[in-house]
Design an enzyme around this catalytic site. Sequence first.
Site, PDB file in Angstrom:
ATOM      1  N   PRO A 227       0.693  -1.306  -0.057  1.00  0.00           N
ATOM      2  CA  PRO A 227      -0.091   0.085  -0.048  1.00  0.00           C
ATOM      3  C   PRO A 227       0.868   1.462  -0.062  1.00  0.00           C
ATOM      4  CG  PRO A 227      -0.600  -1.360   1.878  1.00  0.00           C
ATOM      5  CD  PRO A 227       0.435  -2.078   1.110  1.00  0.00           C
ATOM      6  N   THR A 229       2.481   2.699  -2.507  1.00  0.00           N
ATOM      7  CA  THR A 229       3.750   2.897  -3.114  1.00  0.00           C
ATOM      8  C   THR A 229       3.340   3.545  -4.464  1.00  0.00           C
ATOM      9  OG1 THR A 229       3.080   0.722  -3.814  1.00  0.00           O
ATOM     10  CG2 THR A 229       5.085   0.786  -2.203  1.00  0.00           C
ATOM     11  N   GLY A 230       2.315   3.995  -4.928  1.00  0.00           N
ATOM     12  CA  GLY A 230       1.802   4.890  -6.024  1.00  0.00           C
ATOM     13  C   GLY A 230       1.258   4.022  -7.191  1.00  0.00           C
ATOM     14  N   LYS A 231       0.607   2.906  -6.767  1.00  0.00           N
ATOM     15  CA  LYS A 231      -0.058   2.201  -7.799  1.00  0.00           C
ATOM     16  C   LYS A 231      -1.180   3.154  -8.764  1.00  0.00           C
ATOM     17  CE  LYS A 231      -1.056  -1.103  -4.865  1.00  0.00           C
ATOM     18  NZ  LYS A 231      -0.502  -0.615  -3.901  1.00  0.00           N
ATOM     19  N   GLU A 447      21.357 -11.432   3.349  1.00  0.00           N
ATOM     20  CA  GLU A 447      21.693 -11.199   1.765  1.00  0.00           C
ATOM     21  C   GLU A 447      22.824 -11.281   1.095  1.00  0.00           C
ATOM     22  OE1 GLU A 447      18.775 -12.231   0.532  1.00  0.00           O
ATOM     23  OE2 GLU A 447      17.408 -11.687   2.179  1.00  0.00           O
ATOM     24  N   HIS A 450      23.947 -15.008   1.016  1.00  0.00           N
ATOM     25  CA  HIS A 450      23.101 -15.765  -0.186  1.00  0.00           C
ATOM     26  C   HIS A 450      24.211 -15.192  -1.472  1.00  0.00           C
ATOM     27  CE1 HIS A 450      19.832 -17.634   1.626  1.00  0.00           C
ATOM     28  NE2 HIS A 450      19.129 -16.265   1.948  1.00  0.00           N
ATOM     29  N   ASP A 523      14.210 -20.141   4.051  1.00  0.00           N
ATOM     30  CA  ASP A 523      15.413 -20.938   3.302  1.00  0.00           C
ATOM     31  C   ASP A 523      15.611 -22.213   3.770  1.00  0.00           C
ATOM     32  OD1 ASP A 523      16.220 -18.426   2.343  1.00  0.00           O
ATOM     33  OD2 ASP A 523      17.577 -17.964   3.740  1.00  0.00           O
TER      34      ASP A 523
END
Length: 646
Positions: A227, A229-231, A447, A450, A523
Amino acid sequence: MADLRTPSGMNPREPRPSDRRPGEKRPGPFGAGGRPAGTIWWVLGFLLLMAVGQAYFLAPAGQAVSYSEFKQAVRSGQVAEVTVGEQTISGQYKKETNGGRSFNTNRIEDPKLVEDLDAAGVKYAGEFVSRWLPEILGWIVPLVLLFALWSFFFRRMGGAEGGVMSFARSKHKVFAEDDVKITFADVAGVDEAEQELREIVEFLKTPRKYTVLGGKIPKGVLLVGPPGTGKTLLAKAVAGEAKVPFFSLSGSEFVEMFVGVGAARVRDLFQQAEAKAPCIIFIDELDALGRARQQSPMGSHEEREQTLNQLLAEMDGFDSHKAIIIMAATNRPEVLDPALLRPGRFDRQVLVDKPDVKGREQVLRIHTKTVKLAPEVELRKVAARTAGFAGADLANLVNEAALLAARKDKPAVQPTDFDEAIDRLIAGLEKKRVMSTKEREIVAYHEAGHAIVATRLPGMDPVHKISIVQRGFGALGYTMQLPLEDRYLMQRIDLQHQLAVLFGGRTAEEIALGEISTGAQNDLQRASDLARAMVTEWGMSDSLGAIAYETGKRSRFLDIPLGPERGVYAEETARLIDAEVKRILTEAHDLARRLLHESRESLETVTRQLLKQEVMEGHELRALLGVPEPVMDSEQGTAPLPPELR
Ligand code: ADP
Ligand code: ZN
Ligand code: MG
């Protein structure tokens, strides 16, 4: 940070428990749109009218007198005649004494009344009680009322065309916005989505150019993302850029109390749109309407399904040469009916994600255009402090800061106002789980782990992107690998390496922080599944041999496991399988540990860089690690190119 995202993992439709909210609002049987209240007023009004009428008709005429006065008048011979009713006595005075006026009084128990009347020579009679009025009131009126109510509701429920139906339709007439002023300049921080949508703008501007060779213009574009984010903003911007009319409706507006209304509205909408093509139809909050059809124990959601079916039919039906593009937005793509995502419908999905630090700075720049900033405000610093904020949060932040400055009568907004506003908003966003500094560090190490393992091991898909921007789909960060070529077979060594990559995140946490977190849950799940499949499905364990112990565990069309069903084998075998799975996993863990120990310094560099810029492209990572860029197998032209080769 739960997952290492392979391209299939990118599919934002996989359901995640955290996305399901319990107290979901559903249009209930008396939901929005129904108006039983109006009917009640009618009934009440009618009853009141009847009461007034009754009082008027049944009220005795004449002057009201007390019983003693009445008796006195009888005795003194002033009364000419009386009518004795059940509860009242009415009568007339004599002409000569009181001018013949009429009167009435309440009757009280008085056995001697008749004697007195006789003695005074008054004409008297009992009242004839008319029964028809009470009869009607007591019987027929309720019947009529009931019938009227029943037929009223029946007509509304029955789904007949006309009557209430047409009223409901005209009420929500959709108006096209012909001149949308918003353009891509008003949107920032969502560059990838913007790029994909620019193509749509091209289609809308010059549809002929694309159809002349027989190609079909895409019909549906689904914007997915957390929500704020500018859709909605992006959809408008597409209309603004292409200068086409913009029909917008929210999914919940289609879902009505009465079966058929929503479907009629969809038909209406497409009719209007076809007349105005090229244009955009935008359905906001598509999930309200497009939730997967299902058999629920509470009975089916008849109306929603009809509406959805109508939408699907219209999407299939309209002329694809007409340059109507249907855009929709949702932040819960996983609940959507799969039929909506089929080719020819919303087959293009555009991810609108939360902005990274650079994106946030640009969003702030847009929203501070109309705000007086003190020269010492550095938006870059504000952006750095607002990890996890979506575009709407940033817009809110700017506004909050401006209000704070105004309250203190400052001539311009100062850095301290931003600081205060950020603190306030973060307190408010706490429920939305904005990551703390500590958590961001954990995610970054995870991250980076990974990514480094994936890059160091031969034969792995190259890392495309690493991100520690928290996403709306439950992942705190991700490492995305894209294959250089389509793969149909995996060798055992590839799978072992894949397992090591999956362990990379957790192992990096162990090595760098000496502590592990809950972030590796997904994971581990995937690693365990993979290892188990190696042993039981693909016969890759030497000690168990080439036997398939499990078959067809997965659903054929959907990537969902079918439950904890177990194949047929002995307890002893089950124990062996578990031991083998454990051995494979331990080996993978060891491999990851060895690699990361060797790359201890790189782990640190990548993590620091990731914390700074939040999103790292594959080539940036390889530059940091001193690894050459992967080259695509020249014969296989189908694989997606790494971004720097595009
Ligand atoms: P969504 O539909 O994704 O929930 P909206 O498009 O309704 O979000 O965004 C609400 C507001 O937040 C917008 O009107 C705009 O002011 C601001 N906003 C959100 N995202 C961005 C962005 N990427 N760039 C600029 N402003 C944004
Ligand atoms: Zn992970
Ligand atoms: Mg919206």
